[in-house]
Design a protein around this motif. Sequence first.
Motif, short mmCIF file in Angstrom:
data_model
loop_
_atom_site.label_atom_id
_atom_site.label_comp_id
_atom_site.label_asym_id
_atom_site.label_seq_id
_atom_site.Cartn_x
_atom_site.Cartn_y
_atom_site.Cartn_z
N ASP A 37 0.86 -1.17 0.00
CA ASP A 37 0.00 0.00 0.00
C ASP A 37 0.90 1.23 0.00
O ASP A 37 1.88 1.28 0.76
CB ASP A 37 -0.88 -0.03 1.25
CG ASP A 37 -1.64 1.25 1.43
OD1 ASP A 37 -2.65 1.43 0.75
OD2 ASP A 37 -1.19 2.09 2.25
N PRO A 38 0.64 2.23 -0.85
CA PRO A 38 1.54 3.39 -0.95
C PRO A 38 1.84 4.09 0.38
O PRO A 38 2.99 4.47 0.63
CB PRO A 38 0.82 4.32 -1.92
CG PRO A 38 0.01 3.40 -2.78
CD PRO A 38 -0.43 2.30 -1.84
N GLU A 39 0.86 4.27 1.22
CA GLU A 39 1.10 4.93 2.52
C GLU A 39 1.95 4.06 3.43
O GLU A 39 2.85 4.55 4.11
CB GLU A 39 -0.23 5.30 3.18
CG GLU A 39 -0.96 6.41 2.45
CD GLU A 39 -2.31 6.74 3.07
OE1 GLU A 39 -2.58 6.32 4.22
OE2 GLU A 39 -3.10 7.42 2.38
N GLU A 40 1.66 2.78 3.44
CA GLU A 40 2.45 1.83 4.25
C GLU A 40 3.88 1.74 3.73
O GLU A 40 4.83 1.61 4.50
CB GLU A 40 1.78 0.45 4.23
CG GLU A 40 2.51 -0.61 5.01
CD GLU A 40 2.47 -0.43 6.52
OE1 GLU A 40 3.26 -1.10 7.21
OE2 GLU A 40 1.67 0.38 7.01
N ALA A 41 4.03 1.82 2.40
CA ALA A 41 5.37 1.76 1.81
C ALA A 41 6.25 2.89 2.33
O ALA A 41 7.41 2.66 2.70
CB ALA A 41 5.28 1.83 0.29
N ILE A 42 5.70 4.08 2.41
CA ILE A 42 6.46 5.23 2.92
C ILE A 42 6.84 5.02 4.38
O ILE A 42 7.99 5.27 4.77
CB ILE A 42 5.65 6.53 2.74
CG1 ILE A 42 5.52 6.85 1.26
CG2 ILE A 42 6.30 7.69 3.49
CD1 ILE A 42 4.51 7.93 0.93
N ILE A 43 5.92 4.54 5.18
CA ILE A 43 6.18 4.29 6.61
C ILE A 43 7.31 3.28 6.77
O ILE A 43 8.24 3.48 7.56
CB ILE A 43 4.90 3.82 7.33
CG1 ILE A 43 3.89 4.96 7.38
CG2 ILE A 43 5.22 3.30 8.72
CD1 ILE A 43 2.49 4.55 7.80
N LEU A 44 7.24 2.17 6.02
CA LEU A 44 8.28 1.13 6.12
C LEU A 44 9.64 1.66 5.69
O LEU A 44 10.66 1.34 6.31
CB LEU A 44 7.89 -0.09 5.28
CG LEU A 44 6.74 -0.93 5.83
CD1 LEU A 44 6.28 -1.95 4.79
CD2 LEU A 44 7.14 -1.61 7.12
N ARG A 45 9.67 2.47 4.65
CA ARG A 45 10.94 3.03 4.17
C ARG A 45 11.56 3.98 5.18
O ARG A 45 12.78 4.02 5.35
CB ARG A 45 10.73 3.75 2.84
CG ARG A 45 10.36 2.82 1.71
CD ARG A 45 9.95 3.60 0.48
NE ARG A 45 9.26 2.73 -0.45
CZ ARG A 45 8.53 3.17 -1.46
NH1 ARG A 45 8.41 4.47 -1.68
NH2 ARG A 45 7.94 2.31 -2.27
N GLU A 46 10.71 4.75 5.86
CA GLU A 46 11.21 5.69 6.87
C GLU A 46 11.68 4.97 8.12
O GLU A 46 12.62 5.39 8.78
CB GLU A 46 10.12 6.70 7.23
CG GLU A 46 9.83 7.69 6.11
CD GLU A 46 8.66 8.62 6.40
OE1 GLU A 46 7.93 8.40 7.40
OE2 GLU A 46 8.45 9.56 5.61
N LYS A 47 11.04 3.87 8.43
CA LYS A 47 11.32 3.13 9.66
C LYS A 47 12.50 2.17 9.53
O LYS A 47 13.22 1.94 10.50
CB LYS A 47 10.06 2.35 10.04
CG LYS A 47 10.03 1.80 11.43
CD LYS A 47 8.65 1.21 11.72
CE LYS A 47 8.59 0.67 13.10
NZ LYS A 47 7.29 0.07 13.41
N HIS A 48 12.71 1.60 8.34
CA HIS A 48 13.72 0.56 8.15
C HIS A 48 14.64 0.93 6.99
O HIS A 48 14.20 1.04 5.85
CB HIS A 48 13.07 -0.78 7.85
CG HIS A 48 12.08 -1.21 8.87
ND1 HIS A 48 12.43 -1.64 10.13
CD2 HIS A 48 10.72 -1.26 8.83
CE1 HIS A 48 11.34 -1.95 10.81
NE2 HIS A 48 10.29 -1.73 10.05
N SER A 49 15.92 1.06 7.28
CA SER A 49 16.89 1.46 6.25
C SER A 49 17.03 0.41 5.14
O SER A 49 17.46 0.74 4.03
CB SER A 49 18.25 1.73 6.87
OG SER A 49 18.77 0.56 7.48
N GLU A 50 16.68 -0.84 5.42
CA GLU A 50 16.81 -1.89 4.41
C GLU A 50 15.59 -2.00 3.50
O GLU A 50 15.54 -2.83 2.60
CB GLU A 50 17.12 -3.24 5.06
CG GLU A 50 16.09 -3.73 6.04
CD GLU A 50 16.35 -3.26 7.46
OE1 GLU A 50 16.50 -2.05 7.70
OE2 GLU A 50 16.40 -4.11 8.35
N VAL A 51 14.58 -1.15 3.72
CA VAL A 51 13.40 -1.12 2.85
C VAL A 51 13.48 0.13 1.99
O VAL A 51 13.52 1.25 2.50
CB VAL A 51 12.09 -1.12 3.68
CG1 VAL A 51 10.88 -1.07 2.76
CG2 VAL A 51 12.02 -2.35 4.59
#
Length: 117
Positions: free
Chosen positions: A52-66
């Motif tokens: 999901d686009p919103e979840e994708a942004i959250i995961l990228r901000e939270k985890h450097s490997e995403v």
Amino acid sequence: MHIESLREYCISKKGVLESFPFSDDTLVFKVANKIFLLASLDQPISFNVKCDPEEAIILREKHSEVLPGYHMNKKHWNTVYYNGSLSEIQIFEMIDHSYNLVLQSLPKILQNQINQL
């Protein structure tokens, strides 16, 4: 996590088929002929999952490997470079999310057929 663990988890899902449509080192998992995960067989493990686009942004901000999906629509796909800091549970949650997004995009009759497997 090993590629075999990732593979076993993916093929345990209903209606999933695996193939190598692009190259011998990219394993692709599909449900109803729609891709939900692409995994590199090179080390270290990396894979692309739909998100999901919103979840994708959250995961990228939270985890450097995403990161935004490599060679994919960066709004809807993430690439995960597994380096050991994500837990197996977190990885499986990303796989579940991707699988469910693809499954929910299918016609209801097809969803019902897959869910009955």
